[in-house]
Design a protein around this motif. Structure first.
Motif: not given
Ligand code: PLP
Length: 395
Positions: A105-112, A118-130, A132-136
Motif C-alpha cells: 500500500y505504501a509503495a503504491v501511495l509513494a509511486l502512483v 497500473v498493470i495487474l496480471p491476473a490471477p492476482y492476490w485480491t488485496s492488490y486490486f483494492h 490500487l482502487r483505494l489509492a485512486g
C-alpha cells in the motif's frame, strides 16, 4: 445511520468471506469441516524469534521506534536480501512496515498518482486490486492463462502498457497460482519494462517457499536497470510462519523509501517494536525452520496434486512456489449448469464440508484456490470428498 465514503463503499464483501462464514456455521453445528482456505503456514515462529520478542518485552524495548523501522532490523533485511537473492541495499534503502500488505500500500501511495494506470496480471492476490482502487489508481487487469502456467507474457505486458501505464505489480511466486518466473522470463519482461518505462512493485514474499530446480531470481536482480526501477516487497509472515507478528518490508531507491517512510509516519507509525526484534532474529538466525517448511510444503504439494490428478474435469498447473493450487473448474460449471465458482464452493461446503476460496476476487473466475497448509491426511480426505461431490453433481 451514518453514510460511509464512496471509497469504503466500493470495497466489496468477498466471496471468500461468505464461504468462511458458512464454514464456521457448519463447524459450530458439529460438522467436520476441512478448510483449504488458510493462507498461513501451520508452523510456529522460529524459537530465536520468539525468544527475541520476549527479551524485547522484558528489556522494555516497547516504545516507538523510527517510523521506517529500527536501524538494526533495516540492516538485517538488507543482509537477508543479499544472502537470499543477491540484492545489495543499504539499510537506508529498506523500510519496515506493519505487514507486507502495508508495504504494498505504501509503495503504491509513494509511486502512483490518482488516475495513473497500473498493470495487474491476473490471477492476482485480491488485496492488490483494492489497494490500487483505494489509492485512486486504475488497475489494468491482464488475464494470464492456465495453459501458459498462469504467467504474464512480454507481448501481453507490452500491449497493456501501450496506453501509458505507470507501473506493474509482479507477484513472484504468485498467490493464488503458485506460478514462478524464471530468470529468462523475467529478463524478457524487463525488456518491456525498460521500453515502456514501467516502475515495478515486485512482491516476493513467498520467495523462500520454492519448489523449482532453479534458484529464485528476484525482479530487481535481473539487471541494473531493473534494480533501479523496482521496489522489492517481502516479509516474515510466510517464510518464517510469523503472520501474526505483522512485519513486512520494502527495499529500493532511497528517495522512494524516504517517501514511504513519510507515509508510514503519518499512518501506521512505527511497526510493533518487539515484533521488529523478533523479525531481526528470524532473518539473521538459523534458517533451518524455513528449510523444513519448504520441504514439508513440497511434500504436501506433491500429495495434493497427486490426489487431484485422479479427478477428471479439473485443470490446474502444478504450483512451483507458495502454498496454493488454483483449480480451473469452469468446464465442470458449464457442463453442470452451476452459476459460478462461488456456487460450486458453497455447494461443496454444504454437501461435503470442504471449504475452498472462490477465484473471482482473485481475478480468476471459474477457479477455486486450495491451500496446502493442512495435514496430508486431511487434504487427501478433502480431495476424496470433492471427488464424491463432483461425481454426484455431474451429469
Ligand atoms: N503479499 C502476498 C502475495 C500475500 O499472499 C500476502 C498474504 O496473504 C501478503 C502479501 C501479506 O503479507 P503480510 O501478512 O506480511 O501482510
Amino acid at each position: 445511520m451514518m453514510n460511509i465514503s464512496d471509497r469504503a463503499s466500493a470495497l466489496p464483501l468477498s466471496a471468500a468471506l461468505a464461504v468462511d462464514m458458512r464454514a464456521r456455521a457448519h463447524s459450530a453445528a458439529g460438522q467436520d469441516v476441512i478448510s483449504f482456505c488458510v493462507g498461513e503456514p501451520d508452523f510456529d515462529a522460529p524459537a530465536s524469534a520468539r525468544r527475541a520478542g520476549m527479551e524485547a518485552i522484558e528489556a522494555g524495548d516497547t516504545k516507538y521506534t523510527p517510523a521506517a523501522g529500527t536501524p538494526a532490523l533495516r540492516a538485517a533485511v538488507a543482509a537477508a536480501l543479499a544472502r537470499d537473492c543477491g540484492l545489495r541495499y543499504d539499510a537506508s534503502g529498506v523500510v519496515v512496515t506493519t505487514g507486507a500488505k502495508y508495504a504494498v500500500y505504501a509503495a503504491v501511495l509513494a509511486l502512483v498518482n490518482p488516475g495513473d494506470a497500473v498493470i495487474l496480471p491476473a490471477p492476482y492476490w485480491t488485496s492488490y486490486f483494492h489497494i490500487l482502487r483505494l489509492a485512486g489508481a486504475e488497475p489494468i487487469v491482464v488475464p494470464c492463462r492456465e495453459g501458459e502456467g498462469w504467467k504474464l507474457r512480454p507481448a501481453q505486458l507490452d500491449r497493456a502498457a501501450a496506453s501509458g501505464a505507470r507501473a506493474l505489480i509482479l507477484n513472484n511466486p504468485n498467490n493464488p497460482t503458485g506460478a514462478v518466473y524464471s530468470r529468462g522470463e523475467l529478463t524478457a519482461l524487463a525488456e518491456v519494462c525498460r521500453a515502456r518505462d514501467l516502475l515495478v512493485i515486485a512482491d516476493e514474499i513467498y520467495s523462500r517457499l520454492l519448489y523449482t530446480d532453479e534458484p529464485f531470481c528476484a525482479a530487481a536482480a535481473v539487471d541494473a536497470d531493473m534494480y533501479e526501477r523496482t521496489v522489492t516487497i517481502g516479509g516474515v509472515s510466510k517464510s518464517y510462519a510469523m503472520t501474526g507478528w505483522r512485519i513486512g518490508y520494502a527495499a529500493g531507491d532511497e528517495t522512494v523509501m524516504a517517501a514511504m517512510a513519510a507515509i508510514l509516519s503519518h499512518t501506521t507509525g512505527s511497526p510493533n517494536s518487539m515484533a521488529q526484534a523478533a523479525a531481526r532474529a528470524a532473518l539473521l538466525g538459523t534458517q533451518d525452520g524455513t528449510e523444513r517448511m519448504q520441504k514439508s510444503f513440497r511434500r504436501r504439494r506433491d500429495a495434493l496434486v497427486g490426489a487431484l490428478n485422479e479427478i477428471p474435469g479439473l485443470r490446474y498447473t502444478v504450483p512451483q512456489g507458495a502454498f496454493y493450487v488454483l483449480l480451473d473448474v469452469s468446464g465442470f460449471l458449464r457442463e453442470n449448469a452451476l452459476k459460478d465458482e462461488t456456487d460450486f464452493a458453497l455447494r461443496l461446503l454444504d454437501a461435503e464440508g470442504v471449504a475452498t476460496v472462490p477465484g473471482g476476487d482473485y481475478g480468476a473466475p471459474g477457479c477455486l484456490r486450495l491451500s496446502f497448509t493442512l495435514e496430508e491426511d486431511r487434504m487427501l480426505e478433502g480431495v476424496a470428498r470433492m471427488r464424491r461431490f463432483m461425481e454426484r453433481t455431474g451429469r
